[in-house]
Design a protein around this motif. Structure first.
Motif, PDB file in Angstrom:
ATOM      1  N   LEU A  75       0.825  -1.212   0.000  1.00  0.00           N
ATOM      2  CA  LEU A  75       0.000   0.000   0.000  1.00  0.00           C
ATOM      3  C   LEU A  75       0.858   1.259   0.000  1.00  0.00           C
ATOM      4  O   LEU A  75       0.321   2.362   0.107  1.00  0.00           O
ATOM      5  CB  LEU A  75      -0.891   0.016   1.248  1.00  0.00           C
ATOM      6  CG  LEU A  75      -2.062  -0.966   1.273  1.00  0.00           C
ATOM      7  CD1 LEU A  75      -2.450  -1.287   2.706  1.00  0.00           C
ATOM      8  CD2 LEU A  75      -3.245  -0.386   0.533  1.00  0.00           C
ATOM      9  N   ILE A  76       2.159   1.110  -0.104  1.00  0.00           N
ATOM     10  CA  ILE A  76       3.044   2.261   0.030  1.00  0.00           C
ATOM     11  C   ILE A  76       2.965   3.140  -1.219  1.00  0.00           C
ATOM     12  O   ILE A  76       3.076   2.667  -2.351  1.00  0.00           O
ATOM     13  CB  ILE A  76       4.492   1.811   0.278  1.00  0.00           C
ATOM     14  CG1 ILE A  76       4.594   1.167   1.662  1.00  0.00           C
ATOM     15  CG2 ILE A  76       5.466   2.985   0.160  1.00  0.00           C
ATOM     16  CD1 ILE A  76       5.966   0.640   2.006  1.00  0.00           C
ATOM     17  N   GLY A  77       2.765   4.419  -0.997  1.00  0.00           N
ATOM     18  CA  GLY A  77       2.720   5.379  -2.086  1.00  0.00           C
ATOM     19  C   GLY A  77       2.916   6.782  -1.558  1.00  0.00           C
ATOM     20  O   GLY A  77       2.704   7.052  -0.367  1.00  0.00           O
ATOM     21  N   TYR A  87      15.059  15.235  -9.004  1.00  0.00           N
ATOM     22  CA  TYR A  87      13.709  15.338  -9.563  1.00  0.00           C
ATOM     23  C   TYR A  87      13.136  13.964  -9.885  1.00  0.00           C
ATOM     24  O   TYR A  87      13.692  13.214 -10.690  1.00  0.00           O
ATOM     25  CB  TYR A  87      13.744  16.191 -10.827  1.00  0.00           C
ATOM     26  CG  TYR A  87      12.394  16.635 -11.326  1.00  0.00           C
ATOM     27  CD1 TYR A  87      11.626  17.532 -10.596  1.00  0.00           C
ATOM     28  CD2 TYR A  87      11.890  16.157 -12.526  1.00  0.00           C
ATOM     29  CE1 TYR A  87      10.383  17.947 -11.053  1.00  0.00           C
ATOM     30  CE2 TYR A  87      10.652  16.567 -13.000  1.00  0.00           C
ATOM     31  CZ  TYR A  87       9.903  17.460 -12.254  1.00  0.00           C
ATOM     32  OH  TYR A  87       8.679  17.866 -12.707  1.00  0.00           O
ATOM     33  N   GLY A  88      12.058  13.605  -9.218  1.00  0.00           N
ATOM     34  CA  GLY A  88      11.389  12.339  -9.485  1.00  0.00           C
ATOM     35  C   GLY A  88      11.971  11.145  -8.758  1.00  0.00           C
ATOM     36  O   GLY A  88      11.403  10.047  -8.832  1.00  0.00           O
ATOM     37  N   GLU A  89      13.067  11.302  -8.030  1.00  0.00           N
ATOM     38  CA  GLU A  89      13.724  10.153  -7.416  1.00  0.00           C
ATOM     39  C   GLU A  89      12.862   9.495  -6.340  1.00  0.00           C
ATOM     40  O   GLU A  89      12.813   8.269  -6.233  1.00  0.00           O
ATOM     41  CB  GLU A  89      15.071  10.570  -6.822  1.00  0.00           C
ATOM     42  CG  GLU A  89      15.846   9.440  -6.150  1.00  0.00           C
ATOM     43  CD  GLU A  89      16.243   8.316  -7.108  1.00  0.00           C
ATOM     44  OE1 GLU A  89      16.653   7.253  -6.612  1.00  0.00           O
ATOM     45  OE2 GLU A  89      16.123   8.497  -8.346  1.00  0.00           O
ATOM     46  N   ASP A  90      12.169  10.285  -5.536  1.00  0.00           N
ATOM     47  CA  ASP A  90      11.328   9.713  -4.486  1.00  0.00           C
ATOM     48  C   ASP A  90      10.196   8.876  -5.075  1.00  0.00           C
ATOM     49  O   ASP A  90       9.836   7.837  -4.527  1.00  0.00           O
ATOM     50  CB  ASP A  90      10.749  10.824  -3.601  1.00  0.00           C
ATOM     51  CG  ASP A  90      11.778  11.374  -2.636  1.00  0.00           C
ATOM     52  OD1 ASP A  90      12.778  10.683  -2.390  1.00  0.00           O
ATOM     53  OD2 ASP A  90      11.588  12.487  -2.129  1.00  0.00           O
ATOM     54  N   PHE A  91       9.613   9.338  -6.192  1.00  0.00           N
ATOM     55  CA  PHE A  91       8.587   8.546  -6.854  1.00  0.00           C
ATOM     56  C   PHE A  91       9.165   7.220  -7.351  1.00  0.00           C
ATOM     57  O   PHE A  91       8.536   6.172  -7.234  1.00  0.00           O
ATOM     58  CB  PHE A  91       7.991   9.318  -8.038  1.00  0.00           C
ATOM     59  CG  PHE A  91       7.096  10.449  -7.643  1.00  0.00           C
ATOM     60  CD1 PHE A  91       5.820  10.210  -7.144  1.00  0.00           C
ATOM     61  CD2 PHE A  91       7.517  11.762  -7.774  1.00  0.00           C
ATOM     62  CE1 PHE A  91       4.985  11.252  -6.781  1.00  0.00           C
ATOM     63  CE2 PHE A  91       6.689  12.819  -7.409  1.00  0.00           C
ATOM     64  CZ  PHE A  91       5.423  12.568  -6.915  1.00  0.00           C
TER      65      PHE A  91
END
Length: 330
Positions: A75-77, A87-91
């Motif tokens: 369920l992690i998001g 930029y975008g690395e956490d996603f």
């Protein structure tokens, strides 16, 4: 076969807490990994639930967690990246690497059943980092040989502890007017209890095997413009004598400017430019994939109007209890 030992990643969150409680009530032993044990303390009284604090979700850690388990739920998001990160690395970390590593660990340990909760509109070619990373995560799961997977794609989820309608209601208690980007974006809000029911049935329901290898779009029975949802949140919460605040939709350039300013403000942003990009895709069922079905235990999903007015007005017992706990600092 009923799964008896299940690891729920993200089990301390809004959806996860209800899922863990339901699985525990069904007699399953549930393990909830978390980076901050304090966030999961409300789960500790449940008799068949264990909480373990971990520092990372790398492959070795995931394999240790999954030893002796029958299944996993992811369920992690995240909705926003951390300030100062590439930029975008956490996603990429949360939505791609974790599902990829988890899928491999499930197969390696024999816990080869995975229910992955993604997002409506997930698409590797989507207009936002959020949707692209969700789509890439799904693709990684589907590619894993030997994995028995089910993917659930809910629309925005509502319920007593949601951070969607509750947020809009709270803002209207503070602000005289709501300036809104993406005001015309379409959503089909889905009740948290229905999403939980679907996940439980995919794991231990009588037709659980029928869900293997399938992707489901989970939506409520009606869709709304974002501006309508904001207005309804204010009305149902009794703001401005039950009229809610005026909602003013912003044109594209002003919406992006406001989102940028919110990104730069301290704390987690209320809105980001990536959120606006996501809203370019209607958050409603596309019609090509199945929705709620008999095998998921839900054939008539709950409507927004039958649930939201109760908890937004404070008439829901659990909502009143949570408010008392917050006032007491507990």
């Amino acid at each position: 076969m009923i799964m008896q030992n299940i690891v729920v990643f993200g089990g301390a969150g809004f959806i996860g807490s209800q899922l863990v409680a339901r699985l525990s009530a069904a007699g399953c032993r549930v393990l909830v990994p978390t980076r901050r044990r304090e966030r999961a303390k409300h789960l500790l009284p449940l008799p068949t639930v264990d909480v373990v604090q971990i520092d990372t979700f790398d492959t070795a850690t995931l394999e240790r967690l999954l030893q002796g388990q029958d299944a996993a739920v992811n369920l992690i998001g995240i909705l926003h990246g951390r300030r100062g990160q590439p930029y975008g690395e956490d996603f990429n970390i949360a939505h791609v690497r974790l599902p990829q590593n988890l899928a491999a660990a499930c197969v390696a340990t024999g816990a080869n059943r995975l229910v992955h909760v993604s997002a409506l509109g997930a698409d590797p070619q989507g207009p936002s980092m959020y949707l692209r990373s969700k789509g890439d995560g799904e693709a990684a799961i589907r590619k894993q040989q030997g994995l028995r997977w089910t993917i659930l794609r809910p629309s925005v989820v509502f319920g007593p502890q949601d951070r969607f309608l509750n947020l809009f209601a709270s803002l209207q208690r503070l602000l005289p007017v709501m300036l809104l980007g993406g005001a015309k974006a379409r959503f089909a809000p889905v009740y948290v209890g229905d999403v939980v029911q679907a996940a439980v049935h995919a794991l231990i329901g009588p037709k659980a095997d029928d869900t293997v290898g399938r992707t489901y779009e989970l939506t409520g029975p009606a869709d709304y413009a974002l501006a309508e949802l904001v207005k309804l949140a204010g009305i149902w919460a009794g703001v401005n004598h039950g009229r809610g605040r005026p909602v003013i939709g912003l044109p594209g350039p002003l919406a992006r400017l406001l989102a940028l300013l919110m990104e730069l403000a301290p704390g987690e942003p209320l809105m980001s430019r990536d959120n606006l990009d996501s809203m370019r895709v209607p958050n409603v069922a596309g019609g090509e994939l199945p929705g709620f079905a008999v095998e998921l235990g839900v054939t008539h999903p709950r409507s927004l109007e039958s649930v939201a007015p109760i908890y937004l007005s404070g008439r829901d017992p659990q909502t009143r209890y949570d408010q008392l706990r917050a006032t007491a600092g507990r």
